[in-house]
Scaffold this motif. Structure first.
Motif, short mmCIF file in Angstrom:
data_model
loop_
_atom_site.label_atom_id
_atom_site.label_comp_id
_atom_site.label_asym_id
_atom_site.label_seq_id
_atom_site.Cartn_x
_atom_site.Cartn_y
_atom_site.Cartn_z
N ASN A 118 0.82 -1.20 0.00
CA ASN A 118 0.00 0.00 0.00
C ASN A 118 0.86 1.26 0.00
O ASN A 118 0.60 2.20 -0.74
N TYR A 119 1.90 1.25 0.79
CA TYR A 119 2.82 2.39 0.84
C TYR A 119 3.45 2.62 -0.53
O TYR A 119 3.51 3.75 -1.03
N PHE A 120 3.90 1.56 -1.16
CA PHE A 120 4.50 1.69 -2.50
C PHE A 120 3.50 2.31 -3.48
O PHE A 120 3.86 3.12 -4.33
N ARG A 121 2.25 1.93 -3.33
CA ARG A 121 1.24 2.48 -4.25
C ARG A 121 1.00 3.96 -4.00
O ARG A 121 0.80 4.73 -4.93
N VAL A 122 1.02 4.35 -2.74
CA VAL A 122 0.87 5.78 -2.42
C VAL A 122 2.02 6.57 -3.05
O VAL A 122 1.82 7.61 -3.68
N ILE A 123 3.21 6.05 -2.86
CA ILE A 123 4.38 6.70 -3.46
C ILE A 123 4.18 6.87 -4.96
O ILE A 123 4.44 7.94 -5.52
N ASP A 124 3.73 5.82 -5.60
CA ASP A 124 3.54 5.87 -7.05
C ASP A 124 2.55 6.97 -7.44
O ASP A 124 2.80 7.73 -8.37
N GLU A 125 1.47 7.03 -6.69
CA GLU A 125 0.45 8.03 -7.00
C GLU A 125 0.97 9.46 -6.79
O GLU A 125 0.62 10.37 -7.53
N MET A 126 1.76 9.65 -5.76
CA MET A 126 2.20 11.00 -5.42
C MET A 126 3.66 11.25 -5.78
O MET A 126 4.30 12.12 -5.20
N GLN A 127 4.16 10.52 -6.76
CA GLN A 127 5.61 10.59 -6.93
C GLN A 127 6.13 11.98 -7.22
O GLN A 127 7.22 12.35 -6.76
N GLU A 128 5.42 12.79 -7.96
CA GLU A 128 5.92 14.12 -8.25
C GLU A 128 6.00 14.95 -6.97
O GLU A 128 6.97 15.67 -6.75
N THR A 156 6.75 -2.81 -14.01
CA THR A 156 5.48 -2.18 -13.64
C THR A 156 5.50 -2.02 -12.13
O THR A 156 6.32 -2.64 -11.43
N LEU A 157 4.60 -1.20 -11.63
CA LEU A 157 4.55 -1.00 -10.18
C LEU A 157 4.34 -2.32 -9.45
O LEU A 157 5.02 -2.62 -8.46
N GLU A 158 3.43 -3.12 -9.96
CA GLU A 158 3.12 -4.38 -9.27
C GLU A 158 4.30 -5.34 -9.29
O GLU A 158 4.59 -6.03 -8.30
N GLU A 159 4.99 -5.39 -10.39
CA GLU A 159 6.21 -6.20 -10.46
C GLU A 159 7.21 -5.75 -9.40
O GLU A 159 7.81 -6.55 -8.68
#
Lengths: 218, 218, 218, 218
Positions: free
Chosen positions: D101-111, D188-191
């Motif tokens: 979940n944390y990794f996904r948050v990072i991905d969404e807010m990467q900028e 990919t993010l999931e990978e």
DNA sequence: AATGAATGAGCTTTCATTCAT
DNA sequence: TATGAATGAAAGCTCATTCAT
């Protein structure tokens, strides 16, 4: 050709005009004294009566100041001439009157004229054509005046002769300002106008003949 | 007026002359391109083929370079005219010849002429009078030529008329270079010489009359 | 990719190198303290021991300084790592040794590392790719080291796994410097190396198991 | 630690919040594009939809904007993580879920993450500790999650091991955004989540072994 | 006599901040 | 509360000139 726009950060158009007028006034007197390159933007701001920061609210580069100055001078000269050329009649008398009037404008604005001619070449590639166009416009005014005389049968000149003549008149006006260190010591403005007009219309031969016949006296 | 001296550290006069010739040659081409102020001393040194240190062995300030350049140009023009004016005869024909010759010199050196007139005002208070004097000298040449005609009885002109005439001739020559963007598109040099001479001698009236009578044809 | 050249006016290559070394040294300590943007060129010049004029004999823009700094730091780190990776053996032991060595380099140069990572984004579009390439090169070093282990049969990893692993190692090194405010309070460098290596090789499960079995003791 | 207050001249709290939200939104997109230092306050005001004067009714210095931006980003990330960590169960599965979940948050807010990490150092000495504290808070979240697993007997880790692990997880998340130029081309993010989790739990040895046994296939 | 590295005053321009309206 | 014109300190950079070699 559209007037080259100088960008300002300030929105109020009235204020922009007022501030630019202050700026131009200050800049002209500085340019007269020391030329464009030796004048600093700080000096311009000070002479205009505001801070360096404010100066840059109304222009983007130092060159903009020069452009505004040149533009303003041309506008003044053109305006003055335009007034005069409005009641165009196509008589020799009115042509002479136009020439005399132009010489007087030059005399009044001679310092500005000097600034314009000496600093113009410092303008960048964008502004230069616009300024050259102004020069051509001024020659065009005399071209029209002369053409009118030709159409009226008062004169007989080819197009090429008209062209060269109008430029010659322009240049003889500038001469009064460029060579003031000599001419203005020898002649009053009215003398200069009279003598140049004499030469323009009658040439060396005519002048010489008139003197011989005593029509003109020493 | 004594020639304003430009100090050099180097003693060998021959060398000084050679180096300065290199310097002037380089500087003229740079000034033509970008004007005096936009040209750096480094560029001048490079164009002259030596180092910045060496440059300063032969001048004291950047302005010295401008002075040397102006001086050199005047010398060239004067020299060319002098040659011509040597076999002065006091005939109208020789005056016309002198005028034509002057116009041709201007044409050949037009870029240098431009440099000189546009940058001259950047000279300091010391050098300026010397350069003005050169201008007067040039007008004097024509003054002499015309005076000869008067003395010979070929012309009848007052001293003031001679003065104004000689300056007018000078200015009409410069006009060929200053207003080249228009004039040189419309006329060849020889056409320009012919038409200006016609105006100079016969004036608007004379030219107009000649055309009417078919003496000159379109 | 060719090394991006920073232009210097000075010709003597040796001198350029010496002056730039002074410059980099001064700049790094200033950037550490206040960052690139808050450091002025004058301060850089002063810290380097010469005048602002001299600074600009060796660079063209302020950004050049940043580029030189980043480049120099990368070179140092790479060099240090390269030495180590030369006697590559493809054993787990040598991989561990390489990692430990890298962590120690980071520790030694942590301030520089910080500067590099925080200011890199201020580089212009031209310099950035060159610097990114350096980053990739560093990951590549570990990639090679790991690949050697795989080829030797010491490890069984896919290419993708190798890729991700090498980047992870790089980042765990940087972590020592980026999060020093916490990590360096809790651990000595050697502790950090040992614990991270443990995790890297055995993972949470392995570490957990080892502790449970008393292989590792609190 | 009390939230560092940013002073506003305007009293109406609701308005202050609304204006600041506009401001932050505009500023983030500008900072993403050109960084804090290259963004002007005028641009921020414009992007926020009001005048420069109004901007300064809601902050005192430009740095306040950066602080508000960083603070807001942290709040968002924390909030997102907090939601997730609320139903804490102390199982390995829930830990893995938290990491993913944390990794996904990072991905969404990467900028935003990039902005925060690259500009944070520009904060003054007052604001910095507050921001560092936010970083620690985030590591703390994972610390709690892991501690729960330990308490539950699912894991056996010392306090120090927990500390280092939580920071490692945080950093491996940031790695996805910092090294996106490489990682996001390869995975990919999931990978990425899957592979990093694999490494985190099993380590190089575990992964290597699994591949060898065919548990994981290329 | 020639070189070119070093210097620093001085230039144009930017931009955070203020304050009268 | 909102505006935007005004300010001026401070920045990056240039270049005429000097001087040790």
């Amino acid at each position: 050709m559209k007037k080259r726009e100088v960008q300002a950060s300030v929105k109020d158009e009235r204020l922009v005009q007022r501030r630019r007028d202050q700026m131009i006034k200050g800049a002209v007197s500085l340019f007269k004294e020391k030329g464009f390159h030796r004048t600093t933007t700080r000096e311009i701001a000070k002479a205009a009566g505001f801070s360096i920061g404010t100066l840059y609210e109304y222009i983007r580069t130092k060159e903009d100041v020069l452009y505004l100055v040149c533009d303003s001078i041309y506008d003044h000269v053109s305006e003055r001439l335009q007034e005069d050329l409005e009641h165009k009649q196509g008589t020799l008398e009115s042509l002479k009157h136009g020439i005399a009037n132009y010489f007087r404008v030059i005399d009044e604005m001679q310092e500005e004229i000097l600034v314009m001619y000496q600093e113009t070449k410092s303008l960048n590639k964008e502004a230069l054509p616009y300024v050259l166009k102004k020069e051509i416009e001024m020659a065009d005014m005399f071209e029209k005046l002369i053409t009118l005389c030709v159409e009226n049968g008062e004169l007989n000149l080819t197009e090429k002769q008209i062209k060269i003549l109008s430029h010659t008149i322009i240049v003889e006006g500038q001469m009064w300002s460029f060579r003031r260190w000599t001419l203005q010591k020898l002649f009053t403005l009215e003398e200069y106008i009279e003598m140049q007009t004499e030469y323009l219309f009658s040439g060396i031969n005519g002048v010489s003949l008139a003197l011989q016949k005593g029509i003109i006296t020493k």
